[in-house]
Design an enzyme around this catalytic site. Structure first.
Site: not given
Lengths: 509, 396
Positions: A15, A81
């Protein structure tokens, strides 16, 4: 019949960010009615999940999945960002900003930095960051999502995200399961190969369950359980050029409104990241174990946190490089199993995205035609090498010689492909991007200038413009950027208005 | 030191295009000389690819000027021969994230690959000698270039290249020292320049100072030494000159001729040349040459597998041009991209049929309503917006 050959079962092993990004994207490619996607993961095996900073391309990935940006920001405790600040990289006491978006505006068809460099040579002390809306907005803590009506200056603002990678995986799990991806809890005990061609036939879980598949995606992290463990794809070691091989990570409580940029601070045997999220601040120190031991590295990190750590420090060890074959037989490695380069330029998640998009573009049938596999491997090899060269640039151009580590990276030999680019940049700031190259001239120029190696010359064609004209144009650009930044909201105000996440850790207090 | 003088050696558009281009980009203080070598027989017509529009904007050549002075006809595809035309427009429409050739292949797995040309509007219009500047909404998009009179275009270039010293090369004696040209004796006079542009197709001047096949040595840049006859047909003759000038401007040197910059020019030019050779080998169906070309082999293999076009760095030809060339060579995809499976088969079949009909009807109706793009029309074509919207309504 061609349809008989179609891949009908994809098994994703692992995962984490890579696994769930793969599952989400492939579930768009292969609806439930056309096949089965199974993701096997174990809660006992932790995910690395330190890749919390991204580059602007992540927006394309989310957009293709139809994910609403504000919802994504909320669900993953994300912040915006605008670039990366590099502290003490050129030499101690210096800092510079690598912005997303461009510097200034091209004039007369000639790139902006040539004009800036001409004035610099003539004595101007204006930092090139004065001409970057990203740098100016970042240092002012400002952010706005550019819309066409905002005009040409704000539309130069490029942005990405900082997010909690564990929450992103959880978010994508929900998305994938809603589209029919089946999650199986379990640890892989065996990888079973087909006798006649060595393809992976199935995996056996520790509870005895056997999972068959046509195509296997290896998202098992550094160990590459399928691609290396079973298929022996091989690994190309780049630690000669990028010698950091260890990391220690620890989140800490946030002490102020998050800033809209990542900070990378050079330390004695590597560098420290600081990634501000809505609910906490991510921190880590990437270092070279040849020059610093684990305990000392942890101590160094802990002594440079904004606030006490919220969890125990986690240690990681890796070998920089890439898998010799990203795709072998019927197995494609995505994420850390494909290779690893330190997160200096936040490329980890991008490399996952790049692997997935190229896999979709070259999606095979059950025969796994070598043509598609070879093309995939060729494209990924080139993409990895371009990023490697850009990372090496940061080290090679340093003037630091205050530790054995910095002395090594400053004086090491570098790939010919990088030397050619440095020569061109140093000579007159020229740069010709490959079609599939990730970082553009703004990135290369920002790092070269920031590391104290600005071009020695400029395009002589700009001599046809008078100095007064150039000065006036640059002054106008600077003023326009200043005005635009002044009008922008703070990042915190923007988040509060559009995408505030759940308050955990009492983060807003 | 700054370059102040440029000497160009060659003839026809190979010599005059650089002069006009440099004059448009540099101030008049730069001295430009052309040493015209003997004019070999030139083609009457010149193909300009769609990207020539950028250069024409720089040179201030309007479409009206091109029509009036260079007898320009709009061009929707470059005709290589009776069987092959490289379209400047897309094949069909994408759907559900899949490119059209995959959707088409899914429905028509055994149909000859050349039939995909029915779904290229630019090819269909060109075949019917029609020109509409823009595809209507909902139809496959395209761009256009020009078919020009070489002499007319040359006159335009000569006019654009103002204040050029034009000399006839009664002889061509190259004086050189340490890999650099010091002067050229052209009979009546010696020409000395800071930068020499060798615009001869055999690289006559640059071969004297270096045996290497690179295009730029010392102070001499060769811009068309790799000329191939196919370059006349696919528009590469003009394209190559335009790109050489764009690249020269981007890497404009001073008299130190920094090796890093020359090497970069040569690296880019060599990559471009390889792409051109790949396409030319495919168009000529030169099996021996094709088998020797690694990137072309890769392109063929990737296309044969599932109709994908492998992208190389610094591609020149569009995906559509590659599809047309591969189809003309009878190279067929064995399968298609999985993304094409997402649509319902019956629905997709209907959609493709409708698209084919819509293209056919559109071309037919335009043929009745518009002026044909004959040499006399000079491309001054009008369109009927109502007709376009009626047709586009047929397309999903």
């Amino acid at each position: 019949m061609m349809s008989d050959q179609r891949v009908q079962k994809i098994v994703i092993v692992g995962g984490g960010t890579a696994g769930w990004m793969s599952a989400a994207a492939l579930s768009k490619l292969m609806p439930k009615s056309q096949g089965d996607i199974v993701l096997v993961e174990s809660e006992e095996i932790g995910t690395v999940g330190v890749g919390e900073a991204t580059i602007p391309q992540i927006a394309t990935f989310n957009e293709r999945l139809g994910i609403n940006e504000d919802e994504f920001v909320r669900e993953t405790q994300a912040t915006f960002k605008l670039g990366i600040e590099f502290v003490d990289w050129h030499k101690k006491g210096t800092h510079y900003f690598h912005p997303f978006g461009t510097h200034g505006f091209d004039l007369e068809g000639i790139e902006f930095h040539h004009f800036w460099n001409k004035l610099r040579e003539e004595g101007s002390d204006q930092n090139i960051e004065e001409y970057s809306i990203n740098a100016k907005a970042a240092y002012s803590g400002k952010f706005i999502r550019p819309q066409s009506e905002h005009g040409p200056i704000i539309n130069k603002l490029g942005y990405a995200f900082h997010f909690d990678a564990i929450l992103y995986a959880k978010f994508l799990r929900k998305y994938s399961e809603a589209r029919g991806v089946r999650r199986l809890e379990g640890k892989v005990k065996d990888v079973n190969l087909r006798g006649e061609d060595g393809f992976i036939e199935s995996i056996t879980l520790s509870d005895g369950q056997v999972i068959k598949g046509d195509l296997f995606i290896d998202c098992t992290g550094f160990r590459g359980l399928l691609i290396e463990g079973a298929l022996k794809a091989g690994y190309e070691d780049w630690s000669h050029y990028l010698p950091v091989d260890s990391a220690v990570a620890a989140p800490c409580k946030k002490i102020e409104d998050p800033i809209p940029y990542t900070r990378s601070t050079a330390r004695e045997a590597g560098w420290q990241w600081r990634i501000p999220l809505q609910h906490r601040t991510g921190n880590g120190y990437v270092y070279c174990s040849q020059y610093q031991n684990k305990d000392s590295a942890e101590k160094l990190l802990m002594s440079h946190l904004d606030a006490p750590a919220l969890a125990d420090a986690r240690h990681l060890h890796f070998t920089t490089g890439r898998r010799k074959k990203f795709w072998s037989k019927n197995c494609v490695a995505i994420g850390l199993s494909a290779g690893f380069m330190e997160p200096l330029e936040s490329t980890s998640i991008h490399l996952i995205q790049s692997g997935i998009s190229k896999l979709i573009a070259l999606f095979p049938d059950k025969s796994m035609n070598p043509v598609e596999r070879d093309e995939y491997n060729r494209l990924l090899e080139v993409g990895y090498a371009h990023i490697r060269d850009f990372l090496i640039l940061h080290y090679k151009l340093t003037e630091r010689d205050d530790s054995d580590f910095w002395e090594y990276v400053r004086t090491m030999d570098i790939p010919e492909s990088l030397q050619r680019k440095i020569d061109l940049l140093e000579s007159r700031g020229r740069f010709f991007k490959y079609d599939d190259e990730l970082f553009n001239v703004t990135s290369w120029i920002a790092v070269a200038i920031g590391q104290g190696a600005p071009p020695k010359g400029y395009n002589p064609l700009i001599n046809s413009l008078s100095d007064n004209n150039i000065k006036q144009s640059l002054s106008n650009i600077r003023d326009a950027i200043d005005k635009a930044v002044l009008a922008m909201p703070s990042q915190q105000a923007f988040i509060e208005k559009f995408c505030k996440a759940e308050d955990v850790y009492g983060a807003s207090k | 030191m700054t370059i102040k003088s440029i000497a160009i050696i060659g003839s026809s558009i190979e010599a005059w295009l650089p002069a006009a281009y440099i004059r448009a980009r540099l101030p008049s203080a730069y001295k430009i000389s052309i040493i015209e070598t003997s004019k070999s027989k030139d083609e009457n017509r010149l193909i300009a690819r769609p990207n020539s529009k950028d250069m024409h904007a720089l040179l201030q050549f309007s479409e009206a000027d091109l029509g009036q002075h260079a007898q320009a006809k709009p061009l929707l595809a470059a005709t290589i021969n009776a069987d092959i035309a490289l379209p400047f427009g897309r094949y069909g429409l994408d759907r559900d994230g899949a490119e059209f050739q995959h959707l088409w292949r899914r429905i028509y797995p055994d149909t000859p690959i050349q039939n995909i040309n029915l779904f290229n509007l630019s090819l269909a219009l060109q075949k019917a000698a029609l020109f509409i500047p823009q595809a209507p909404q909902g139809m496959p998009s395209y761009d256009y270039g020009y078919d020009l009179s070489t002499n007319g275009y040359l006159s335009m270039l000569k006019q654009a290249a103002k204040d050029v010293l034009n000399l006839e090369a009664k002889k061509l004696e190259v004086h050189h020292d340490s890999g650099k040209i010091s002067a050229i004796d052209c009979g009546d006079t010696h020409i000395q320049a800071d930068l020499y542009i060798d615009a001869t197709r055999d690289g006559h001047v640059s071969n004297i100072i270096s045996t290497l096949m690179d295009n730029w040595h010392g102070n001499c840049l060769s811009i068309c030494r790799n000329f191939d006859e196919t370059d006349h047909k696919n528009g590469i003759r003009l394209y190559r000159l335009q790109i050489a000038m764009e690249r020269l401007i981007a890497l404009w040197p001073d008299t130190s001729f920094a090796p890093s910059e020359l090497n970069e020019y040569n690296r880019l030019a060599n990559a471009e040349q390889e792409h051109i050779r790949d396409m030319n080998a495919l168009l000529a169906h030169d099996k021996k040459e094709m088998s020797n070309r690694k990137a072309l082999q890769r392109k063929i293999a990737v296309f044969e597998s599932r109709g994908r076009i492998a992208n190389e760095d610094y591609e020149i030809f569009s995906k559509s041009e590659w599809i047309a060339a591969l189809a003309a060579a009878n190279i067929s995809p064995a399968s298609y991209d999985r993304l094409a499976d997402r649509a319902d088969e019956h629905d997709l079949k209907q959609w493709i049929k409708q698209l084919e009909q819509a293209i056919g009807q559109y071309v037919h109706m335009m043929g009745q309503r518009t002026i044909k793009s004959s040499p006399q029309s000079h491309g001054n074509v009008t369109t009927d917006g109502n007709i376009i919207s009626n047709i586009s309504g047929l397309v999903k």
